[in-house]
Design a protein around this motif. Structure first.
Motif, mmCIF file in Angstrom:
data_model
loop_
_atom_site.group_PDB
_atom_site.id
_atom_site.type_symbol
_atom_site.label_atom_id
_atom_site.label_comp_id
_atom_site.label_asym_id
_atom_site.label_seq_id
_atom_site.Cartn_x
_atom_site.Cartn_y
_atom_site.Cartn_z
ATOM 1 N N TRP A 155 0.370 3.322 11.476
ATOM 2 C CA TRP A 155 0.106 4.054 10.063
ATOM 3 C C TRP A 155 0.421 5.636 10.354
ATOM 4 C CZ3 TRP A 155 -5.256 6.161 8.858
ATOM 5 C CH2 TRP A 155 -5.224 6.982 7.645
ATOM 6 N N ASP A 168 2.839 3.255 2.902
ATOM 7 C CA ASP A 168 2.030 4.205 2.758
ATOM 8 C C ASP A 168 2.440 5.585 2.335
ATOM 9 O OD1 ASP A 168 -0.585 5.362 2.186
ATOM 10 O OD2 ASP A 168 -1.094 5.599 4.357
ATOM 11 N N THR A 171 -1.953 3.561 -5.660
ATOM 12 C CA THR A 171 -3.356 4.133 -4.900
ATOM 13 C C THR A 171 -3.981 5.031 -6.328
ATOM 14 O OG1 THR A 171 -2.768 4.047 -2.855
ATOM 15 C CG2 THR A 171 -4.744 5.047 -3.475
ATOM 16 N N HIS A 215 -8.587 2.906 6.390
ATOM 17 C CA HIS A 215 -8.012 3.736 6.993
ATOM 18 C C HIS A 215 -8.640 4.871 7.523
ATOM 19 C CE1 HIS A 215 -4.693 1.841 4.356
ATOM 20 N NE2 HIS A 215 -3.797 2.273 4.907
ATOM 21 N N HIS A 247 0.723 -1.193 -0.023
ATOM 22 C CA HIS A 247 -0.052 -0.003 -0.004
ATOM 23 C C HIS A 247 0.774 1.309 0.032
ATOM 24 C CE1 HIS A 247 -3.609 2.570 0.504
ATOM 25 N NE2 HIS A 247 -2.974 2.981 1.320
ATOM 26 N N GLY A 248 0.800 2.109 -1.095
ATOM 27 C CA GLY A 248 1.599 3.315 -1.041
ATOM 28 C C GLY A 248 1.015 4.129 -2.168
ATOM 29 N N ASP A 293 -9.150 0.156 -1.045
ATOM 30 C CA ASP A 293 -8.772 1.061 0.091
ATOM 31 C C ASP A 293 -9.716 2.077 0.435
ATOM 32 O OD1 ASP A 293 -6.790 2.040 2.370
ATOM 33 O OD2 ASP A 293 -6.489 3.312 0.845
#
Lengths: 470, 470, 470
Positions: free
Chosen positions: A385, A416, A168, A307, A39-40, A249
């Motif tokens: 996070w 992330d 993303t 998130h 995830h980033g 996400d």
């Protein structure tokens, strides 16, 4: 001999010599393993086009809200840092870099300084500490390195040892960069899109009608009706799956979930398009749609990551001047236990469904997230996070969740990040900290050393692969 | 030589050699002291009848939600673990045990594994680590030990060194097992019932009328009226006191307290019996009744323990299939300061009144519980409970409360367990962790070593005896 | 040789020898620096008149709620401790001191004991531990010291090395003691008033009309109107500035802020004076006035400090008998992110505006306070306060905020004490704990030793001077 030049080999390992020795061995066994980054926020275009980076500031400073927000707190105007789309010319970029150098002490003791020193020494060979005096020379040195062929994004992917990288992406994105990368046999790493539908699930937005109209166009579904809107989302999720996505996400103000009657969802949807839905109705539809996302996940297999808990754009004048993501998203409390009950009641034990929970509110680690992940086969405790992806907070996270769920119901590290060059430093930090934590359990005789070795390796291989279905 | 065979003598003691030496001495002075267990869930019938245990699974796995909830998270159906009343035959019990062995890695780093290894090695002589390969041999070994005469519950009480054990009992229970134990001169330990009236204080339950009707029967009071209902509760509390009870235990969704006018309480009570009370009214009456419990406590002397903050039966399908206590009670936030104000305003300084506060929400340790226990003579900070009765959380608890209230306004360790064989391992863990914490204060020169020794002993003798009036 | 006599030179420094060595060096470099105390409760009259102290109890026990609340928890009536205005005669003062001595074990492991032992040994030369046996001798010894000329308040200021001391004052106070001190060339330290307007900003108070009438008198403004009320507050703030004040201090039940239309504020104000404002209106006006305070701060330059989250006077019977500040203020949850949005939206980036955020709810350290202080130039993370100004909590504070904001967006230590003699012990504790924290970062190779030295010094010089504009 400049002190910054020394990245101490034992950094972040425990001070007690006995425990440190154990941690050293653990770290040695994982430091060289490939990086999985599920995830980033690296732009896929960089990799598809192998775009050269232009200057130190636009590479390291302007896109990194960890850095520019602190400079703003020190009184530096965001405009002088290239934030919010303002393009800086060479002189401006140098001035921005000077601001960072002048305020470098502000970052003492923070992971931002730790990461950047790791990058400066390890990647750029900047061996003097940043300061007003070294601002120009360090800028020059970095600019020189950036200009090299071996500093193109693809070369860096290789050099950084990144084997898996998720971006993303907007649901309406055509994912052409991902397609190009997939079709390119010369490019080894796995680069995957992530389905990020937030704004299409917020019927209270003033641009909601435009958004779903666009969703209709790209999906070929008629989004004038609720049923068409749902089909359009299903369509785009499938499109993402076909382009390699493994997860969707989601980030909203809360994670309350509920199920509306089809007719009621439809009624609110129509009202939202007409701009007549109340705030309560819009919120209800958003909460309903989060459950719909889970329902779709049971069909298309995308892992769902949540998130929540960020109050976006806290400072209105800054939002007006610089747009979103300009450094003033501030955490708020979140609640998972009650909020997720509807979603988990329906899909918590569904075959193949997986839900990774992240938080900016660390009070829920031990109270809600770990207990949920210790019962529901679908739930995984997401790594610390954002404000919490730092040495002290990562220690608190392991302390908070391990008692209840050990290591195998967690997600593995998530960077992330928008700061591409910080990826190896961040993953390395995580590996050091996990080695330190495991070493403490070994020193306490809570874990045998051989088990700790297995866990250390699993945390960067099997654990993220399981949580993200890699 | 198998590694699990080694229960390291220094386990859970600090890694730093100097601090470890202090901790070792402290632990040595308390490890052999008798166990006081003032709150737990061992069935009194086991002790009264000295019932032999039947098999490893029904002894160690099926009643222990700490274990079976994690196996459920790993995808094992609860039915295959003997949860929720499903009786397992010999083959089923072995299969359940295999599930545990196969998933033993899940528990690495958790107290569940720590406790069970302590039991396996210390009680059963199982010296190989659990694994798919050792599933049958470990099952056989445990089954053999269980079959021995010296493995009957009473023999174990003696072997475990348990001097005081409280059970948890329904107000309508005739306490015949307790009476039998008390009358039996050959049985040494003190086994006490605990008055647990939760469901009789929830006017919103659909079976409330039946429950209070039953309360009327056993008490000989006419519970058709509110006044009779109150008398019935007083009657049953006295009955418990006469049978040795020292405390009543309470667990509701929150700890808000309020006092209704007698007439209003009576009106709501009547409506609740008729099924016409609103949810608000039912909640109000429950909150009022918690204050009534405190009022009664000032008369009959029962210590009041509060265990709030668990969202019971989070997953409806599992509740439907397996009943309550099937592993999906999930913590929620709690609030004590405002909630308890009415109760403490009326009885907080009343002679002999004692209130022990537990929580699953560790944010209240430093914020609310310690400050309350540092002013009100009645309030004691209950030990870390349930998800928090583990090494890391116990450390956080001591860290959170000691600054404000030291050691003598706490309750001492509570195991609150359904897993009989884990009692010594749990108390031993607590003694080790308290020794470690105290050793740290000595090493920091915050405490003199002689004072630390006194505290270590008091924490397992005088402190629980004071909090629970033993 | 009595053990208490030994204040160990390494107290509070880390146990691991390597880390301890680093901490020792850091502490050595700051231990002798002057004390800056920018927020506290020493009566200015003591210094202006250099009043001799009368007896150990009225000096050390009766004004210190940290001590007397724990004795109350142990069952000692507050009246016997001289709390709430009850004057104790010599016999009573001795009895109160005996209570403390008898219950001295209650304080084992707490900072209260640590501070008082520091004072007893370091200031009074009481080298035997307190106990029932030593109650009279210790009382005599302290009484003897107190009687000396060198134990007058001014001599102590000098001996304690206090260079800056802020008091807390009512807006209607004429500040004559401050004026006298300022005019006295023989008195070196800087003693400043602090503007504390809480009760004048609570339109819901039954005495609100009287309070603002008095405000009108001293300011010469007509507070019958809202405009006059605002002018009166501005006037008194200016008066405080003219008398050396650098900050205003605010403590309400929450920190929600909002802006009312001038006409609406005026309407509610008039209603509040007439006693006809609803609770909602009064609360709205209070929240509006907090923003007004910020607005005034941008004009007169006073730093604004917020101390929310205490439920005042929790136990009504004790309030009735002993008045406020009698030991039963209990923390509650607070929320800053949403609450402060209006205030920070208007003044968060205003020139010269500074806002220091304190809390009794440590969950907001990492979640809200540090993120706010890491973006807004105006916001500083206030030091751990009240129940949290103790070794464990201070460690948690540094752990919680440093990841996000390092050291230079914090306020420096605040003693906020009514216990004059504890000031040096408290600041010394803070210096030791910061040295310990910094040493850990050095041992972890997160910080270079030379940087740690600079930070340690800055934390007691530049950091509070910046946060409080000294």
């Amino acid at each position: 001999m400049s002190p910054t030049a020394q990245l101490h080999p034992d950094r972040l390992l425990p001070g007690d010599p006995g425990t440190r020795g154990i941690a050293r061995d653990l770290y040695a066994s994982v430091k060289g393993l490939p990086i999985i980054s599920p995830h980033g926020h690296v732009p896929p275009e960089w990799l598809a086009k192998d775009t050269p980076f232009t200057d130190p500031t636009s590479l390291l400073l302007s896109p990194d809200h960890y850095i520019f927000r602190m400079l703003h707190a020190a009184g530096v105007p965001l405009a002088e840092l290239g934030v919010g789309g303002a393009e800086l010319d060479e002189a401006g970029a140098r001035r921005a870099w000077e601001h960072l150098c002048r305020h470098w002490d502000l970052f003492l003791g923070t992971p931002v300084r730790y990461w950047l020193e790791d990058e400066l020494v390890g990647i750029f060979g900047v061996t003097e500490p940043l300061s007003e005096q070294t601002a120009q020379s360090s800028y020059d040195r970095i600019a020189e390195v950036i200009a090299g062929e071996d500093f193109r994004p693809r070369a860096l992917m290789d050099r950084f040892g990144i084997s898996v990288l998720a971006t993303t992406d907007d649901p309406c994105d055509d994912l052409s960069h991902h397609a190009a990368l997939a079709a390119d046999d010369s490019f080894g790493p796995r680069v995957m899109p992530t389905f990020r539908p937030d704004k299409y699930l917020e019927p209270g937005r003033s641009d909601f009608a435009d958004l779903v109209a666009r969703l209709g166009e790209v999906s070929g579904e008629d989004t004038a009706s609720y049923a068409g809107y749902v089909r359009a989302l299903e369509n785009r999720r499938r499109y993402f799956v076909e382009h390699g996505a493994v997860s969707s996400d989601h980030s909203h103000a809360d994670v309350v979930t509920l199920t509306l009657e089809e007719s009621e969802a439809s009624r609110i949807y129509t009202a939202a398009l007409a701009g007549t839905a109340t705030q309560e109705e819009s919120t209800a539809l958003r909460r309903h749609m989060l459950v719909e996302m889970a329902r779709m996940a049971t069909e298309d297999g995308l892992v769902m990551t949540l998130h929540p808990g960020s109050f976006r754009n806290h400072h209105q004048p800054t939002l007006d001047a610089h747009g979103p993501d300009s450094g003033h998203d501030i955490p708020i409390q979140v609640e998972f236990t009650r909020g997720l009950r509807e979603l988990l009641g329906r899909f918590g034990t569904a075959d193949g469904f997986q839900l990774v929970l992240f938080t900016l509110d660390e009070t829920v680690f031990s109270r809600e997230i770990a207990p949920l992940a210790g019962f529901y086969p679908s739930v995984f405790a997401g790594a610390p996070w954002w404000f919490l992806d730092a040495p002290e907070a990562i220690g608190r996270y392991r302390s908070a969740v391990t008692d209840t769920i050990g290591f195998y119901r967690t997600s593995g590290f998530i960077d992330d990040t928008r700061a591409f060059c910080s990826i190896p430093a961040r993953h390395d930090m995580s590996r050091r900290l996990d080695s330190a934590f495991l070493a403490r359990l070994v020193a306490d005789h809570r874990l045998r050393e051989e088990d700790a070795h297995r866990i250390a390796t699993d945390l960067v291989t099997r654990v993220p692969s399981t949580a993200f279905k890699l």
